[in-house]
Scaffold this motif. Sequence first.
Motif, PDB file in Angstrom:
ATOM      1  N   GLU A 173       0.862  -1.180   0.000  1.00 10.07           N
ATOM      2  CA  GLU A 173       0.000   0.000   0.000  1.00 10.07           C
ATOM      3  C   GLU A 173       0.898   1.228   0.000  1.00 10.07           C
ATOM      4  O   GLU A 173       2.077   1.143   0.342  1.00 10.07           O
ATOM      5  N   PRO A 174       0.367   2.385  -0.377  1.00  7.88           N
ATOM      6  CA  PRO A 174       1.203   3.592  -0.392  1.00  7.88           C
ATOM      7  C   PRO A 174       1.743   3.901   1.004  1.00  7.88           C
ATOM      8  O   PRO A 174       1.073   3.655   2.007  1.00  7.88           O
ATOM      9  N   PRO A 175       2.959   4.452   1.079  1.00  7.96           N
ATOM     10  CA  PRO A 175       3.514   4.816   2.390  1.00  7.96           C
ATOM     11  C   PRO A 175       2.789   6.023   2.953  1.00  7.96           C
ATOM     12  O   PRO A 175       2.227   6.830   2.214  1.00  7.96           O
ATOM     13  N   GLU A 176       2.804   6.121   4.281  1.00 11.01           N
ATOM     14  CA  GLU A 176       2.218   7.282   4.925  1.00 11.01           C
ATOM     15  C   GLU A 176       3.215   8.426   4.853  1.00 11.01           C
ATOM     16  O   GLU A 176       4.384   8.268   5.181  1.00 11.01           O
ATOM     17  N   ALA A 177       2.726   9.572   4.419  1.00  9.74           N
ATOM     18  CA  ALA A 177       3.563  10.759   4.356  1.00  9.74           C
ATOM     19  C   ALA A 177       2.657  11.976   4.496  1.00  9.74           C
ATOM     20  O   ALA A 177       1.479  11.930   4.133  1.00  9.74           O
ATOM     21  N   ARG A 178       3.233  13.035   5.040  1.00  6.76           N
ATOM     22  CA  ARG A 178       2.438  14.248   5.132  1.00  6.76           C
ATOM     23  C   ARG A 178       2.569  15.003   3.816  1.00  6.76           C
ATOM     24  O   ARG A 178       3.559  14.870   3.111  1.00  6.76           O
ATOM     25  N   PRO A 179       1.563  15.790   3.496  1.00  7.49           N
ATOM     26  CA  PRO A 179       1.618  16.548   2.250  1.00  7.49           C
ATOM     27  C   PRO A 179       2.760  17.548   2.293  1.00  7.49           C
ATOM     28  O   PRO A 179       3.131  18.036   3.363  1.00  7.49           O
ATOM     29  N   ALA A 180       3.306  17.852   1.132  1.00  7.19           N
ATOM     30  CA  ALA A 180       4.325  18.893   1.050  1.00  7.19           C
ATOM     31  C   ALA A 180       3.663  20.224   1.359  1.00  7.19           C
ATOM     32  O   ALA A 180       2.452  20.359   1.262  1.00  7.19           O
ATOM     33  N   ALA A 181       4.472  21.193   1.718  1.00  6.60           N
ATOM     34  CA  ALA A 181       3.926  22.517   2.038  1.00  6.60           C
ATOM     35  C   ALA A 181       3.159  23.056   0.841  1.00  6.60           C
ATOM     36  O   ALA A 181       3.588  22.916  -0.309  1.00  6.60           O
ATOM     37  N   LYS A 182       2.042  23.654   1.095  1.00  2.31           N
ATOM     38  CA  LYS A 182       1.209  24.222   0.041  1.00  2.31           C
ATOM     39  C   LYS A 182       1.855  25.493  -0.503  1.00  2.31           C
ATOM     40  O   LYS A 182       2.500  26.235   0.227  1.00  2.31           O
TER      41      LYS A 182
END
Length: 133
Positions: free
Chosen positions: A120-129
Amino acid sequence: MDTTPSTLLPTLGQLQRRLTQRFQRLYRDKLNHTPGKITCQILEEKLLFVIEDSVTKPEQLLVDEGQAELAEQVRSDLAMALRPQIIEMTEAVLDREVVDVLTDATLATGRTSVVIILSEPPEARPAAKDSSS
């Protein structure tokens, strides 16, 4: 489900850099070879590597001596030998099971590609907007 706050998660870019550094170390430690540029991209549950200047000195010697077929076999055998370490490294960094590892190399260009399929896709936080929009 993981309850880690998203602010504690690494970004995809951070994961990609970590994987690139580990891949470089793997090449150095196991093959005594420092590859050129390594490009790493995480796309959903797929992890893609393109390794420049991946041909080792023994492989290049075989090619130079007209034994390209043997060099291709050596390259294939090295990919199989590195497979367990690639799986272990990927699972440790991404905390995801590796389902498959696909490798290919072109000795003429010195490039190797590695495609890793994750459970499954790895957990990551979104890049800065981008604040300019």
